[in-house]
Motif scaffolding. Structure first.
Motif, PDB file in Angstrom:
ATOM      1  N   LYS A 148      68.098  -6.967 -51.062  1.00 53.81           N
ATOM      2  CA  LYS A 148      69.160  -6.102 -51.606  1.00 53.81           C
ATOM      3  C   LYS A 148      70.419  -6.933 -51.773  1.00 53.81           C
ATOM      4  O   LYS A 148      71.026  -7.368 -50.798  1.00 53.81           O
ATOM      5  CB  LYS A 148      69.432  -4.923 -50.659  1.00 53.81           C
TER       6      LYS A 148
ATOM      7  N   GLU B 299      67.745   5.652 -49.727  1.00 54.27           N
ATOM      8  CA  GLU B 299      68.279   5.031 -48.511  1.00 54.27           C
ATOM      9  C   GLU B 299      68.950   6.103 -47.662  1.00 54.27           C
ATOM     10  O   GLU B 299      69.775   6.863 -48.162  1.00 54.27           O
ATOM     11  CB  GLU B 299      69.282   3.921 -48.854  1.00 54.27           C
TER      12      GLU B 299
ATOM     13  N   ASP C 267      69.042  -6.500 -46.270  1.00 50.11           N
ATOM     14  CA  ASP C 267      70.214  -5.777 -46.758  1.00 50.11           C
ATOM     15  C   ASP C 267      71.396  -6.735 -46.921  1.00 50.11           C
ATOM     16  O   ASP C 267      71.441  -7.780 -46.284  1.00 50.11           O
ATOM     17  CB  ASP C 267      70.560  -4.677 -45.737  1.00 50.11           C
TER      18      ASP C 267
ATOM     19  N   ASN D   5      68.386   2.170 -42.302  1.00 43.52           N
ATOM     20  CA  ASN D   5      69.073   0.930 -41.885  1.00 43.52           C
ATOM     21  C   ASN D   5      68.857   0.687 -40.390  1.00 43.52           C
ATOM     22  O   ASN D   5      69.001   1.612 -39.584  1.00 43.52           O
ATOM     23  CB  ASN D   5      70.580   1.039 -42.162  1.00 43.52           C
TER      24      ASN D   5
ATOM     25  N   GLU E  99      65.696  -1.387 -43.563  1.00 45.08           N
ATOM     26  CA  GLU E  99      66.659  -2.342 -44.120  1.00 45.08           C
ATOM     27  C   GLU E  99      67.324  -3.078 -42.959  1.00 45.08           C
ATOM     28  O   GLU E  99      67.906  -2.436 -42.082  1.00 45.08           O
ATOM     29  CB  GLU E  99      67.717  -1.623 -44.959  1.00 45.08           C
TER      30      GLU E  99
ATOM     31  N   GLU F 178      72.811  -3.310 -55.208  1.00 47.13           N
ATOM     32  CA  GLU F 178      73.547  -2.189 -54.581  1.00 47.13           C
ATOM     33  C   GLU F 178      74.858  -1.957 -55.304  1.00 47.13           C
ATOM     34  O   GLU F 178      75.441  -2.905 -55.838  1.00 47.13           O
ATOM     35  CB  GLU F 178      73.896  -2.540 -53.129  1.00 47.13           C
TER      36      GLU F 178
HETATM   37 MG    MG Z   1      71.367  -0.417 -46.365  1.00 46.05          MG
END
Ligand code: MG
Ligand code: C2E
Ligand code: MG
Length: 785
Positions: A698, A556, A677, A615, A647, A734
């Motif tokens: 996630k 990421e 996310d 992201n 994400e 995460e």
């Molecule tokens: Mg993220």
């Protein structure tokens, strides 16, 4: 506005009064002009009248002169027939029926008998004699009169005759003589009564030239006698039409300058003699027959000649005009008032909800603050914003959105206390102002806010649909948080923003930290722009590890910023600021570019790198050119779409699910993997998971952090994992920091893990030396082999 209304109303009076005043001024001017004109015309009328008197006297004088000439032309003593003929012709020619003509003959003492005999013969009267009897030096006996009103033979030189002086004067003058007003009294002795003067006499002496004297008994100078006429004053002057011309008049004989004047005639005597005391009469004078006459004339009514129509017309017209003007202005005023009322209603009311408009609520805010200052009371400013109103607007159309706003505002007013002022600032923002009662405490405000949120969050039935909406409220207090409306609204807005950040459908009171935060945010924004320009940002990469194989399956990309002034600033702090200020667009572009650049660099270094997840904020996705830009970038760096993952947080889906769906499908079709996310923190509506082309979910690190201690978090995590698997989605956990978390997640069947337990985010340069990457390359190498 109100000033203008009052102004218009008073101008109605001012204009009307001005018009009437103008009319009055013109009328007054006309009046004085008319008065002046009337005086002039009266003076002229007086002049004409005086001229008339003078002419009348002159006519009498002409008659007397004619008698003198006639007698002088005779060749001997005049007989009665001659006198009668003469007077008859004069009387008819001069229309003088009431005039008494007379002729008195001078007779010396020595001629007395001769004269008497001659007259007895002429008169056929044997008893004719000069009276009063007695011997006098000279006689002036009345010889003829016409008509026979006077006693013939009466001696006008007699000391008992009332007008003797006049005759003596006539004898000594060779001209016409007018007498002063007199009463002819033919007295026989001294005791006779003298009556009031009532007549005028005009005399003229007759002198004969020497050749004609003969036996005409003249004196040594040729004095032959006196002719004259006698007129009664009243009929003579009164007949001159004084009354008919509207004038009163008074004649005074002022011949004798030393003595006061002798009143000859006063048309008003016995009526209104006060007329002459007012000093308003006109005065004229002339002299005739040796006498000076002063004539005063005065109209009976001083202003009889005034044209009143002309005087009053302007006033009447002005009154009419003022009335019409007044009516017109009144009409205009009422129309103006009505339209003002409707304008002010439109300005002060929000058209859609009927609440106070932004303008009105701000104005009232200032008034309320003044009131609070005076009464030392407290005021709460509530900034209310609906949560995800845009979603409803976009999904069901603006009409439904409007209906919802109306219902929300109705519900809002019903929840609030009576003294609350509710205004719509625009869109889905409302401002509520509540003046605190003394007994009210913060606790009751708390309750009220909770009640507001609760009530507003209840379903709304609109257009056969049940709609749900929440609201976030920020509160700032006067005087603690500010003294002016601008500051208080700004602070309530800040607090509202914090409420939104805190997960919406909640309220926040403004506190100083928020202010400090605001200042810091402004600083962050400025420094961030600078950092972008000077490339002070870095992209770090945190590996994602397959929990079964323990191999790196992705990374990421996370931003890192070490600012000269602010120090290290976490993306968790600066990304929201960037999102709010729009800097995120440039920031996002930069992140994509960096990610592509690094992928190419690593590939050139011969390093195997798994897909890089970038992201993406909602703002970025909403940009129409997002896809074209991304494709352009992939093309520029010749990077395969499979090397990239995106994400996105679930908030974007809630805000604009429809708009996003198509974009996400296009991205997915290109081969770009998509992850949701921070799953579980927002609305966690799983419905879109099945409809949208996501590859991964996630789970937010909040759940992982205390997954061991918190049963509910553990249960939720397991449920998410199961459900995602049922939908054929991979699950990434995460923030795994310890082995226990990892073990439990493995047990639940979680696919991928990310967290400090495996690795922190790494700088691009340290990638080659990182054990996880090395292991990956090692493995890659083995399998290639
Ligand atoms: Mg993220
Ligand atoms: P995120 O996308 O959920 O990223 C994961 C965050 O968790 C990162 O924080 C990461 O450093 C942190 N993290 C990973 N493992 C652990 C752990 O074991 N313990 C703890 N306590 N934290 C862990 P970071 O880098 O501070 O980023 C915060 C957030 O900022 C990100 O959350 C992401 O939403 C956003 N962000 C970061 N970079 C970007 C970017 O380039 N674009 C966008 N739009 N947002 C970014
Ligand atoms: Mg996250």
């Amino acid at each position: 506005m109100f000033y203008s209304k009052r102004h218009l109303k008073s101008s109605y009076w001012v204009v009307s009064c001005l018009i009437v005043l103008c009319g009055l001024v013109v009328s007054c001017t006309n009046y004085f002009y008319e008065l002046e004109q009337s005086k002039v015309s009266q003076f002229k009328a007086g002049q004409v009248f005086v001229q008339k008197i003078y002419t009348a006297l002159e006519k009498k004088g002409i008659q007397v002169s004619a008698m003198v000439s006639f007698i002088q032309s005779l060749n001997g003593p005049m007989n009665p027939e001659q006198f009668d003929r003469m007077t008859a012709s004069l009387r008819s020619e001069f229309h003088s029926p009431k005039t008494v003509y007379f002729f008195s003959k001078y007779v010396g003492q020595k001629n007395k008998q001769q004269y008497e005999q001659q007259q007895r013969k002429f008169m056929k009267d044997p008893y004719f004699a000069i009276t009063p009897p007695g011997n006098r030096h000279e006689y002036l006996p009345l010889t003829y009169t016409s008509p026979n009103d006077f006693p013939l033979g009466y001696d006008l030189f007699s000391p008992y005759f009332t007008d003797r002086e006049q005759n003596i004067l006539a004898r000594n003058n060779h001209s016409l003589l007018l007498s002063k007003p007199t009463y002819i009294g033919f007295n026989k002795g001294p005791k006779e009564q003298i009556l009031a003067p009532n007549a005028l006499l005009i005399h003229h002496s007759i002198y004969l030239p020497i050749d004609l004297r003969g036996d005409n008994f003249t004196d040594e100078n040729g004095f032959y006698g006196v002719v004259g006429l006698h007129v009664k004053i009243k009929p003579f002057l009164g007949g001159l039409g004084a009354g008919s011309n509207g004038l009163a008049f008074r004649i005074t004989d002022t011949t004798d300058k030393e003595a006061p004047g002798i009143l000859v005639y006063d048309s008003e005597s016995g009526n209104d003699s006060s007329l002459w005391q007012k000093d308003r009469f006109n005065r004229y004078s002339f002299s005739y027959g040796g006498r000076q006459w002063q004539i005063d004339t005065c109209p009976y009514r001083l202003n009889h000649a005034i044209n009143w129509f002309r005087v009053f017309l302007p006033l009447l017209v002005s009154l009419l005009l003022a009335f019409l003007m007044g009516s017109y202005i009144r009409m205009f005023y009422f129309a103006y008032k009505k339209s003002l009322r409707s304008i002010s209603y439109r300005i002060e009311r929000d058209e859609l909800t009927g609440l106070s408009s932004r303008y009105h609520v701000q104005k009232q805010f200032d008034h309320l603050l003044v009131e609070c200052k005076e009464s030392s009371s407290k005021l709460a400013a509530l900034f209310l914003d609906l949560d995800h109103f845009k979603t409803i607007n976009d999904a069901f159309g603006h009409e439904t959105g409007d209906k919802l706003l109306l219902k929300v505002s109705q519900r809002l007013t019903s929840v609030l206390p009576d003294n609350a002022l509710v205004g719509r600032l625009g869109g889905d923002e409302f401002l509520v102002l509540i003046k605190f009662k003394e007994e009210q405490d913060d606790f009751s405000v708390d309750n009220m806010l909770k009640e507001m949120i609760l009530q507003l969050s209840q379903s709304y039935f609109i257009d056969n649909r049940n709609l749900n909406i929440g609201c976030s409220i920020g509160v700032a207090f006067y005087p603690e948080d500010g003294h002016d409306s601008e500051t208080l609204v700004k602070k309530a807005d800040m607090a509202m923003y914090q409420a939104k950040l805190a997960g919406r459908s909640s309220f926040r009171f403004y506190d100083k930290e928020m202010g400090a935060q605001f200042v810091r945010n402004v600083r962050i924004e400025n420094r961030l722009r600078r950092a972008l320009r000077h490339e002070f940002l870095e992209l770090h990469f945190q590996p994602k590890v397959d929990l079964k194989t323990e191999r790196c399956v992705g990374m990421e990309a996370l931003m890192r910023w070490n600012d000269e002034e602010l120090g290290v600033v976490s993306p968790a702090e600066f990304i929201p600021v960037a999102e709010q200020t729009g800097v995120i667009l440039a920031l996002g572009d930069w992140a994509f570019e960096q990610a592509c650049r690094h992928i190419v660099e690593w590939q050139q270094e011969g390093l195997q790198v798994p897909p890089i997840a970038v992201n993406v904020s909602a703002v970025q996705l909403k940009r129409p050119e997002f896809l074209t830009n991304l494709l352009g970038l992939l093309d520029k760096y010749n990077v395969s779409p499979c090397s990239l993952e995106l994400e996105v947080t679930e908030s974007i889906l809630i805000e604009d699910a429809k708009g996003c769906a198509e974009l996400l499908r296009q991205l997915s079709r290109l081969g770009i993997k998509l992850s949701i996310d921070d799953f579980g923190t927002g609305y966690s509506s799983l419905s879109y998971l099945k409809d949208l082309p996501f590859d991964c979910v996630k789970i937010d690190q909040v759940f992982i952090r205390d997954i061991i201690e918190d049963q509910s978090h553990a249960a939720l995590t397991r449920a998410i994992i199961r459900l995602s698997h049922d939908l054929n989605l991979q699950v990434i956990a995460e923030g795994i920091t310890n082995q226990a978390q990892l073990d439990l997640l493995r047990e639940y069947g979680c696919d991928i893990g990310q967290g400090y337990l495996f690795s922190k985010a790494l700088g691009a340069n340290s990638m080659a030396s990182d054990p996880i990457i090395m292991a990956l390359n090692q493995h890659q190498g083995d399998s290639d082999h």
